[in-house]
Design a protein around this motif. Structure first.
Motif, short mmCIF file in Angstrom:
data_model
loop_
_atom_site.label_atom_id
_atom_site.label_comp_id
_atom_site.label_asym_id
_atom_site.label_seq_id
_atom_site.Cartn_x
_atom_site.Cartn_y
_atom_site.Cartn_z
N PRO A 107 -7.17 -11.21 -19.33
CA PRO A 107 -6.99 -11.30 -17.87
C PRO A 107 -6.12 -10.17 -17.30
O PRO A 107 -6.45 -9.59 -16.27
N ASN A 108 -5.04 -9.83 -17.99
CA ASN A 108 -4.18 -8.76 -17.51
C ASN A 108 -4.85 -7.40 -17.63
O ASN A 108 -4.69 -6.53 -16.76
N PRO A 146 4.57 -7.92 -19.12
CA PRO A 146 3.29 -8.63 -19.09
C PRO A 146 2.67 -8.76 -20.47
O PRO A 146 2.82 -7.88 -21.32
N ALA A 147 1.97 -9.85 -20.67
CA ALA A 147 1.28 -10.08 -21.94
C ALA A 147 0.05 -9.18 -22.03
O ALA A 147 -0.57 -8.85 -21.01
N ASP A 148 -0.30 -8.79 -23.24
CA ASP A 148 -1.48 -7.97 -23.47
C ASP A 148 -2.67 -8.92 -23.66
O ASP A 148 -3.08 -9.22 -24.77
N TRP A 185 -15.60 -13.34 -12.23
CA TRP A 185 -14.51 -12.37 -12.43
C TRP A 185 -13.16 -13.02 -12.15
O TRP A 185 -12.21 -12.85 -12.91
N THR A 186 -13.10 -13.77 -11.07
CA THR A 186 -11.85 -14.47 -10.72
C THR A 186 -11.44 -15.40 -11.86
O THR A 186 -10.26 -15.44 -12.24
N ASN A 187 -12.40 -16.13 -12.40
CA ASN A 187 -12.09 -17.03 -13.52
C ASN A 187 -11.56 -16.26 -14.72
O ASN A 187 -10.64 -16.71 -15.40
N TRP A 188 -12.15 -15.10 -15.00
CA TRP A 188 -11.70 -14.31 -16.15
C TRP A 188 -10.28 -13.80 -15.94
O TRP A 188 -9.48 -13.77 -16.86
N GLU A 189 -9.97 -13.36 -14.72
CA GLU A 189 -8.60 -12.90 -14.44
C GLU A 189 -7.61 -14.06 -14.47
O GLU A 189 -6.42 -13.85 -14.64
#
Length: 112
Positions: free
Chosen positions: A27-28, A22-24, A55-59
């Motif tokens: 969102p992650n 996974p990328a750092d 929050w959903t948008n940020w993730e």
């Protein structure tokens, strides 16, 4: 022994099995922080006084408009290091560090 330019069979097998890393990204890190706290998006947003949609948008990749304030609140409420949440970096070792928000804590009887 292999000659220069040849690859050991075991090295190739390891490389093929490795899989994705996974990328750092923020969102992650948000998702990981939320999962460590054992809460849903709705529960995390409510605990932080934030909207579930935001929050959903940020993730999903959006960046909070007031990044420093928002990440400060999230870090405090979810018991996450604020610098790690903001900037990323190394994760704790395999045993990690206990987190306040976990709903079910592993015991010596836990089967993984």
């Amino acid at each position: 022994m292999t000659s220069p330019g040849e690859h050991d069979e075991h090295e190739l097998d390891r490389a093929q099995r490795r899989g994705r890393i996974p990328a750092d990204t923020l969102p992650n890190r948000l998702m990981l922080a939320r999962k460590l706290a054992g809460v849903s998006i709705r529960e995390a947003a409510d605990a932080c006084g934030l909207g579930r949609g935001a929050w959903t948008n940020w993730e999903n990749g959006a960046r909070p408009l007031d990044f420093l304030e928002i990440t400060g609140v999230i870090a405090e409420k979810l018991d996450i290091d604020v610098d790690w949440l903001r900037f990323g970096g190394a994760l704790a070792g395999a045993k990690g560090r206990e987190t306040r928000g976990l709903t079910k804590r592993p015991t010596s009887d836990t089967v993984w």
